[in-house]
Design a protein around this motif. Structure first.
Motif, mmCIF file in Angstrom:
data_model
loop_
_atom_site.group_PDB
_atom_site.id
_atom_site.type_symbol
_atom_site.label_atom_id
_atom_site.label_comp_id
_atom_site.label_asym_id
_atom_site.label_seq_id
_atom_site.Cartn_x
_atom_site.Cartn_y
_atom_site.Cartn_z
ATOM 1 N N ALA A 21 9.563 5.595 -8.560
ATOM 2 C CA ALA A 21 8.458 4.851 -7.959
ATOM 3 C C ALA A 21 8.690 4.788 -6.461
ATOM 4 O O ALA A 21 9.824 4.963 -5.991
ATOM 5 C CB ALA A 21 8.359 3.444 -8.540
ATOM 6 N N LEU A 22 7.620 4.511 -5.713
ATOM 7 C CA LEU A 22 7.759 4.343 -4.272
ATOM 8 C C LEU A 22 7.512 2.892 -3.880
ATOM 9 O O LEU A 22 8.391 2.058 -4.004
ATOM 10 C CB LEU A 22 6.828 5.300 -3.515
ATOM 11 N N GLU A 23 6.295 2.569 -3.438
ATOM 12 C CA GLU A 23 6.059 1.262 -2.824
ATOM 13 C C GLU A 23 6.142 0.094 -3.804
ATOM 14 O O GLU A 23 6.382 -1.041 -3.404
ATOM 15 C CB GLU A 23 4.714 1.241 -2.088
ATOM 16 N N MET B 247 -0.711 -7.602 -5.272
ATOM 17 C CA MET B 247 -1.943 -6.868 -4.997
ATOM 18 C C MET B 247 -1.640 -5.505 -4.383
ATOM 19 O O MET B 247 -0.627 -5.333 -3.693
ATOM 20 C CB MET B 247 -2.851 -7.683 -4.064
ATOM 21 N N HIS B 248 -2.543 -4.567 -4.642
ATOM 22 C CA HIS B 248 -2.431 -3.201 -4.118
ATOM 23 C C HIS B 248 -3.834 -2.621 -4.123
ATOM 24 O O HIS B 248 -4.566 -2.748 -5.094
ATOM 25 C CB HIS B 248 -1.509 -2.376 -5.013
ATOM 26 N N CYS B 249 -4.231 -1.946 -3.033
ATOM 27 C CA CYS B 249 -5.590 -1.409 -2.943
ATOM 28 C C CYS B 249 -5.777 -0.135 -3.754
ATOM 29 O O CYS B 249 -6.923 0.297 -3.951
ATOM 30 C CB CYS B 249 -5.985 -1.194 -1.485
ATOM 31 N N LEU B 250 -4.677 0.482 -4.202
ATOM 32 C CA LEU B 250 -4.686 1.680 -5.035
ATOM 33 C C LEU B 250 -5.200 2.901 -4.252
ATOM 34 O O LEU B 250 -5.977 2.736 -3.330
ATOM 35 C CB LEU B 250 -5.513 1.463 -6.305
ATOM 36 N N PRO B 251 -4.759 4.105 -4.640
ATOM 37 C CA PRO B 251 -3.846 4.419 -5.730
ATOM 38 C C PRO B 251 -2.407 4.025 -5.397
ATOM 39 O O PRO B 251 -2.061 3.864 -4.224
ATOM 40 C CB PRO B 251 -3.976 5.936 -5.870
ATOM 41 N N ALA B 252 -1.578 3.878 -6.447
ATOM 42 C CA ALA B 252 -0.201 3.424 -6.275
ATOM 43 C C ALA B 252 0.762 4.404 -6.936
ATOM 44 O O ALA B 252 0.474 4.943 -8.010
ATOM 45 C CB ALA B 252 -0.034 2.034 -6.899
ATOM 46 N N PHE B 253 1.904 4.588 -6.309
ATOM 47 C CA PHE B 253 2.946 5.442 -6.878
ATOM 48 C C PHE B 253 3.976 4.559 -7.588
ATOM 49 O O PHE B 253 5.031 4.255 -7.044
ATOM 50 C CB PHE B 253 3.588 6.288 -5.779
ATOM 51 N N ASP C 147 0.862 -1.172 0.000
ATOM 52 C CA ASP C 147 0.000 0.000 0.000
ATOM 53 C C ASP C 147 0.905 1.231 0.000
ATOM 54 O O ASP C 147 2.131 1.112 0.182
ATOM 55 C CB ASP C 147 -0.907 -0.025 1.249
ATOM 56 N N VAL C 148 0.309 2.395 -0.182
ATOM 57 C CA VAL C 148 1.101 3.622 -0.160
ATOM 58 C C VAL C 148 1.828 3.762 1.179
ATOM 59 O O VAL C 148 1.368 3.268 2.205
ATOM 60 C CB VAL C 148 0.218 4.859 -0.421
ATOM 61 N N THR D 92 1.711 11.139 -11.916
ATOM 62 C CA THR D 92 0.935 11.887 -10.920
ATOM 63 C C THR D 92 1.775 13.075 -10.473
ATOM 64 O O THR D 92 3.015 13.021 -10.492
ATOM 65 C CB THR D 92 0.584 11.035 -9.686
ATOM 66 N N LYS D 93 1.104 14.133 -10.061
ATOM 67 C CA LYS D 93 1.836 15.313 -9.594
ATOM 68 C C LYS D 93 2.660 14.984 -8.363
ATOM 69 O O LYS D 93 3.808 15.433 -8.228
ATOM 70 C CB LYS D 93 0.868 16.450 -9.291
ATOM 71 N N THR D 94 2.084 14.182 -7.455
ATOM 72 C CA THR D 94 2.806 13.830 -6.226
ATOM 73 C C THR D 94 4.111 13.123 -6.551
ATOM 74 O O THR D 94 5.174 13.470 -6.026
ATOM 75 C CB THR D 94 1.939 12.934 -5.330
ATOM 76 N N MET D 95 4.038 12.116 -7.443
ATOM 77 C CA MET D 95 5.247 11.358 -7.759
ATOM 78 C C MET D 95 6.226 12.187 -8.580
ATOM 79 O O MET D 95 7.448 12.062 -8.414
ATOM 80 C CB MET D 95 4.870 10.071 -8.505
ATOM 81 N N ALA D 96 5.708 13.061 -9.436
ATOM 82 C CA ALA D 96 6.593 13.932 -10.205
ATOM 83 C C ALA D 96 7.362 14.868 -9.269
ATOM 84 O O ALA D 96 8.562 15.111 -9.472
ATOM 85 C CB ALA D 96 5.786 14.733 -11.217
ATOM 86 N N ASP D 97 6.689 15.374 -8.241
ATOM 87 C CA ASP D 97 7.356 16.239 -7.268
ATOM 88 C C ASP D 97 8.424 15.464 -6.489
ATOM 89 O O ASP D 97 9.516 15.985 -6.229
ATOM 90 C CB ASP D 97 6.336 16.826 -6.290
ATOM 91 N N ILE D 98 8.105 14.232 -6.101
ATOM 92 C CA ILE D 98 9.081 13.401 -5.383
ATOM 93 C C ILE D 98 10.274 13.099 -6.278
ATOM 94 O O ILE D 98 11.432 13.148 -5.833
ATOM 95 C CB ILE D 98 8.406 12.101 -4.896
#
Length: 333
Positions: A291-293, A266-272, A227-228, A277-283
């Motif tokens: 990518a994160l998780e 499996m992942h409940c989403l949303p996923a990085f 998960d995130v 995504t703006k969040t991942m682009a900023d990271i």
């Protein structure tokens, strides 16, 4: 058996009752795929209370209500006071007099408990900071569809072991007889109260529970779940969580450690998993990470069932709503 009951957390239901809801969801999925009407809630009115934003939960409850013949009404944080200018108890009494069922997605577990106690109609927990029971039904439905059964399978949850997903997977696995490993750094492992609940449930089902920080624990896994790393309301913790959890990223190397070519992801989403995504682009701009998780290769790989899992939110939510509000004949389970 189910009529008039609320689903507030997984331990509200027995192993047999959860198994019935999973099987009923599989049945309802087949009905929808074959365009067979199933308007068990014709004429009912459903309140959808959203204190937190949502894609899958809102879409699933809305379509589920429509498929069942009910009328859903979305009420967001600007529509409901959630204890600010009117108490949750007063709100529950008002909504209970107008609606036949209530879905709540928010922060405090106590809010959904008060809604159920004071409204006198079934209340369904679409997510709180502590539990995510409708996600569990979709998850174990997906496992049964993919692997044939969930009993005796080994599920390894990787990442933040203190969030609602880890809590729910730990306890639900114990109830259903699934072997469960929570793989997380020591500082992010489940609260002892949650571990004790799971341990008690496991005594009856033979579920084996492991809580560890050792990534070698994925060996033999049938399911890898993540998960995130930062839940809603914790947006200031990205730097801290990235430092703690990067060794627990689900990537091709971690998946290979399972020694199981049929292990599903499996992942409940949303996923990085990418930069879209703006969040991942900023990271990415700050850290260089792409990518994160979970990596893109695993997320889009042949072992991934994340979009089947997402669709199953609809069918499993529909099963809960129909069973608790539809006056169905259900044999004793």
């Amino acid at each position: 058996m189910f009529q008039g009951r609320s689903l507030l957390k997984e331990i509200d239901f027995t192993q047999a009752e959860l198994a019935y809801l999973i099987d009923f969801a599989i049945h309802l999925k087949k009905l929808k795929q074959n365009n067979i009407p199933h308007a068990y809630l014709a004429g009912k009115n459903i309140a959808l209370l959203f204190e937190k934003t949502s894609t899958r939960t809102r879409a699933a409850f809305t379509v589920a209500a429509n498929d069942l013949g009910a009328h859903p009404e979305f009420l967001g944080p600007n529509d409901i006071q959630f204890g600010k200018k009117e108490s949750t108890a007063d709100t529950a009494k008002v909504l209970g007099s107008m609606f036949d069922g209530i879905q709540f997605r928010g922060f405090k577990q106590s809010d959904v408990e008060i809604l159920a106690a004071e409204s006198d109609v079934p209340v369904w927990n679409g997510l709180t900071d502590t539990w995510h029971p409708t996600q569990m039904l979709a998850d174990f439905m997906t496992i049964k569809e993919t692997l044939g059964d969930y009993v005796g399978k080994h599920l390894v949850y990787v990442g933040d072991g203190r969030n609602n997903m880890a809590n729910s997977l730990l306890v639900t696995s114990a109830i259903l007889g699934v072997h469960i490993t929570i793989l997380a750094p020591e500082a992010l492992q489940p609260d002892t109260d949650i571990q004790h609940i799971a341990a008690e449930k496991a005594k009856a089902t033979g579920s084996e529970i492991i809580i560890t920080a050792d990534t070698n624990a994925v060996k033999g896994a049938d399911i890898i779940y993540t998960d995130v790393w930062v839940s809603m309301g914790e947006e200031d913790k990205y730097d801290e969580r990235i430092n703690m959890l990067m060794p627990y990223q689900v990537n091709s190397d971690l998946l290979a450690k399972t020694d199981n070519p049929n292990c599903i992801f499996m992942h409940c989403l949303p996923a990085f998993h990418d930069l879209d995504t703006k969040t991942m682009a900023d990271i990415h701009h700050k850290t260089g990470l792409t990518a994160l998780e979970v990596t893109e290769a695993v997320f889009q790989g042949k072992n991934s069932v994340v979009f089947q899992e997402a669709e199953n939110r609809l069918h499993s939510i529909k099963a809960v709503m129909a069973a608790t509000l539809g006056n169905l004949f259900i044999p004793t389970v």
